[in-house]
Motif scaffolding. Structure first.
Motif, PDB file in Angstrom:
ATOM      1  N   THR A  90      71.232 103.368  44.835  1.00  0.00           N
ATOM      2  CA  THR A  90      70.365 103.344  46.010  1.00  0.00           C
ATOM      3  C   THR A  90      71.035 102.413  47.011  1.00  0.00           C
ATOM      4  O   THR A  90      71.377 101.280  46.659  1.00  0.00           O
ATOM      5  CB  THR A  90      68.953 102.818  45.663  1.00  0.00           C
ATOM      6  OG1 THR A  90      68.369 103.651  44.672  1.00  0.00           O
ATOM      7  CG2 THR A  90      68.057 102.814  46.889  1.00  0.00           C
ATOM      8  N   ASN A  91      71.232 102.873  48.250  1.00  0.00           N
ATOM      9  CA  ASN A  91      71.902 102.014  49.224  1.00  0.00           C
ATOM     10  C   ASN A  91      70.902 101.173  50.012  1.00  0.00           C
ATOM     11  O   ASN A  91      69.690 101.253  49.789  1.00  0.00           O
ATOM     12  CB  ASN A  91      72.832 102.820  50.138  1.00  0.00           C
ATOM     13  CG  ASN A  91      72.097 103.694  51.132  1.00  0.00           C
ATOM     14  OD1 ASN A  91      70.889 103.608  51.334  1.00  0.00           O
ATOM     15  ND2 ASN A  91      72.846 104.566  51.800  1.00  0.00           N
ATOM     16  N   GLN A  92      71.414 100.388  50.940  1.00  0.00           N
ATOM     17  CA  GLN A  92      70.570  99.464  51.701  1.00  0.00           C
ATOM     18  C   GLN A  92      69.565 100.181  52.592  1.00  0.00           C
ATOM     19  O   GLN A  92      68.588  99.575  53.041  1.00  0.00           O
ATOM     20  CB  GLN A  92      71.425  98.502  52.542  1.00  0.00           C
ATOM     21  CG  GLN A  92      72.166  99.143  53.708  1.00  0.00           C
ATOM     22  CD  GLN A  92      73.560  99.623  53.369  1.00  0.00           C
ATOM     23  OE1 GLN A  92      73.844  99.998  52.232  1.00  0.00           O
ATOM     24  NE2 GLN A  92      74.444  99.608  54.346  1.00  0.00           N
ATOM     25  N   TYR A  93      69.747 101.468  52.837  1.00  0.00           N
ATOM     26  CA  TYR A  93      68.822 102.245  53.663  1.00  0.00           C
ATOM     27  C   TYR A  93      67.798 103.013  52.829  1.00  0.00           C
ATOM     28  O   TYR A  93      66.925 103.672  53.368  1.00  0.00           O
ATOM     29  CB  TYR A  93      69.591 103.224  54.548  1.00  0.00           C
ATOM     30  CG  TYR A  93      70.622 102.527  55.402  1.00  0.00           C
ATOM     31  CD1 TYR A  93      70.241 101.705  56.460  1.00  0.00           C
ATOM     32  CD2 TYR A  93      71.976 102.664  55.129  1.00  0.00           C
ATOM     33  CE1 TYR A  93      71.188 101.047  57.222  1.00  0.00           C
ATOM     34  CE2 TYR A  93      72.927 102.013  55.896  1.00  0.00           C
ATOM     35  CZ  TYR A  93      72.530 101.203  56.939  1.00  0.00           C
ATOM     36  OH  TYR A  93      73.465 100.546  57.690  1.00  0.00           O
ATOM     37  N   GLY A  94      67.955 102.952  51.511  1.00  0.00           N
ATOM     38  CA  GLY A  94      67.035 103.649  50.625  1.00  0.00           C
ATOM     39  C   GLY A  94      67.477 105.045  50.241  1.00  0.00           C
ATOM     40  O   GLY A  94      66.724 105.783  49.603  1.00  0.00           O
ATOM     41  N   ASP A  95      68.702 105.456  50.621  1.00  0.00           N
ATOM     42  CA  ASP A  95      69.228 106.760  50.209  1.00  0.00           C
ATOM     43  C   ASP A  95      69.455 106.728  48.709  1.00  0.00           C
ATOM     44  O   ASP A  95      69.851 105.703  48.151  1.00  0.00           O
ATOM     45  CB  ASP A  95      70.534 107.070  50.940  1.00  0.00           C
ATOM     46  CG  ASP A  95      70.332 107.179  52.440  1.00  0.00           C
ATOM     47  OD1 ASP A  95      69.353 107.797  52.870  1.00  0.00           O
ATOM     48  OD2 ASP A  95      71.177 106.638  53.185  1.00  0.00           O
ATOM     49  N   LEU A  96      69.224 107.867  48.065  1.00  0.00           N
ATOM     50  CA  LEU A  96      69.142 107.901  46.608  1.00  0.00           C
ATOM     51  C   LEU A  96      70.233 108.733  45.936  1.00  0.00           C
ATOM     52  O   LEU A  96      70.575 109.819  46.400  1.00  0.00           O
ATOM     53  CB  LEU A  96      67.786 108.484  46.188  1.00  0.00           C
ATOM     54  CG  LEU A  96      66.546 107.764  46.682  1.00  0.00           C
ATOM     55  CD1 LEU A  96      65.287 108.560  46.309  1.00  0.00           C
ATOM     56  CD2 LEU A  96      66.470 106.357  46.121  1.00  0.00           C
ATOM     57  N   GLY A  97      70.721 108.217  44.830  1.00  0.00           N
ATOM     58  CA  GLY A  97      71.540 108.988  43.907  1.00  0.00           C
ATOM     59  C   GLY A  97      72.998 109.118  44.272  1.00  0.00           C
ATOM     60  O   GLY A  97      73.504 108.495  45.207  1.00  0.00           O
ATOM     61  N   LYS A  98      73.646 109.934  43.516  1.00  0.00           N
ATOM     62  CA  LYS A  98      75.082 110.170  43.650  1.00  0.00           C
ATOM     63  C   LYS A  98      75.460 110.591  45.062  1.00  0.00           C
ATOM     64  O   LYS A  98      76.482 110.167  45.592  1.00  0.00           O
ATOM     65  CB  LYS A  98      75.506 111.248  42.641  1.00  0.00           C
ATOM     66  CG  LYS A  98      76.968 111.637  42.700  1.00  0.00           C
ATOM     67  CD  LYS A  98      77.273 112.680  41.647  1.00  0.00           C
ATOM     68  CE  LYS A  98      78.703 113.169  41.733  1.00  0.00           C
ATOM     69  NZ  LYS A  98      78.987 114.148  40.676  1.00  0.00           N
TER      70      LYS A  98
END
Length: 181
Positions: A65-73
């Motif tokens: 999960t990145n700092q923006y909340g995007d999820l997964g591979k």
């Protein structure tokens, strides 16, 4: 990929991408076979595109999960997950962690469920890429004479910027995502 020693390469439609290996295996794991071809990218081309995108987005980590909340591979955001039917319309990026915003499609009732389901992430990415491809064809960006390399490039741009952003990039040469990519 085929790992040898501490470094290997993933072939991506004519380009080589170096990545690290652990114990003779790709640190990110092997890329599963996609459901099929997409346009002028044959199944191997789609597999290479997805391997490169997953590696670029998260190092191939399904649980990222990145700092923006995007999820997964593939670092799927709220918009892509809404389009895929996993998240309720109107859900914002910051609301992805709330299980009440998930639809339950294919047993995905939370971001934790999505992050722990590689097969759902792979299918979601394949469907998302197919949708982006069809949109870029309808906009005239991808045509029957577009090379596989250019098609993969346009799809990469659409993955980062959406098809509207890819169209802008195609016509003006400018555009960047939240990370400046």
């Amino acid at each position: 990929c085929v790992c040898a020693g501490g470094e290997s390469r993933v072939s991506f439609v004519g380009a080589d991408v170096r990545h690290s290996c652990q114990g003779g295996r790709c640190a990110a794991g092997a890329q599963p076979d996609p459901a099929g071809a997409i346009g002028n990218l044959d199944q191997n081309g789609v597999k290479a595109y997805m391997a490169q995108t997953g590696y670029s987005e998260s190092g191939g980590d399904y649980t990222a999960t990145n700092q923006y909340g995007d999820l997964g591979k593939y670092q799927m955001g709220a918009g892509a997950l809404i389009d895929a039917g996993y998240v309720k319309p109107g859900t914002t990026q910051s609301q992805l962690s709330d299980p009440n915003n998930w639809t339950g499609k294919n047993g995905m009732n939370s971001s934790s469920d999505f992050l722990s389901s590689p097969s759902i992430q792979e299918q979601t990415m394949y469907n998302y890429t197919t949708s982006n491809y069809n949109s870029l064809v309808s906009k005239g960006i991808i045509t029957s004479s577009t090379s596989a390399e250019d098609t993969a490039g346009y799809l990469s741009t659409a993955h980062l910027l959406g098809t509207g952003g890819a169209t802008k990039w195609y016509t003006t040469g400018s555009g960047a995502d939240a990370n400046g990519t």
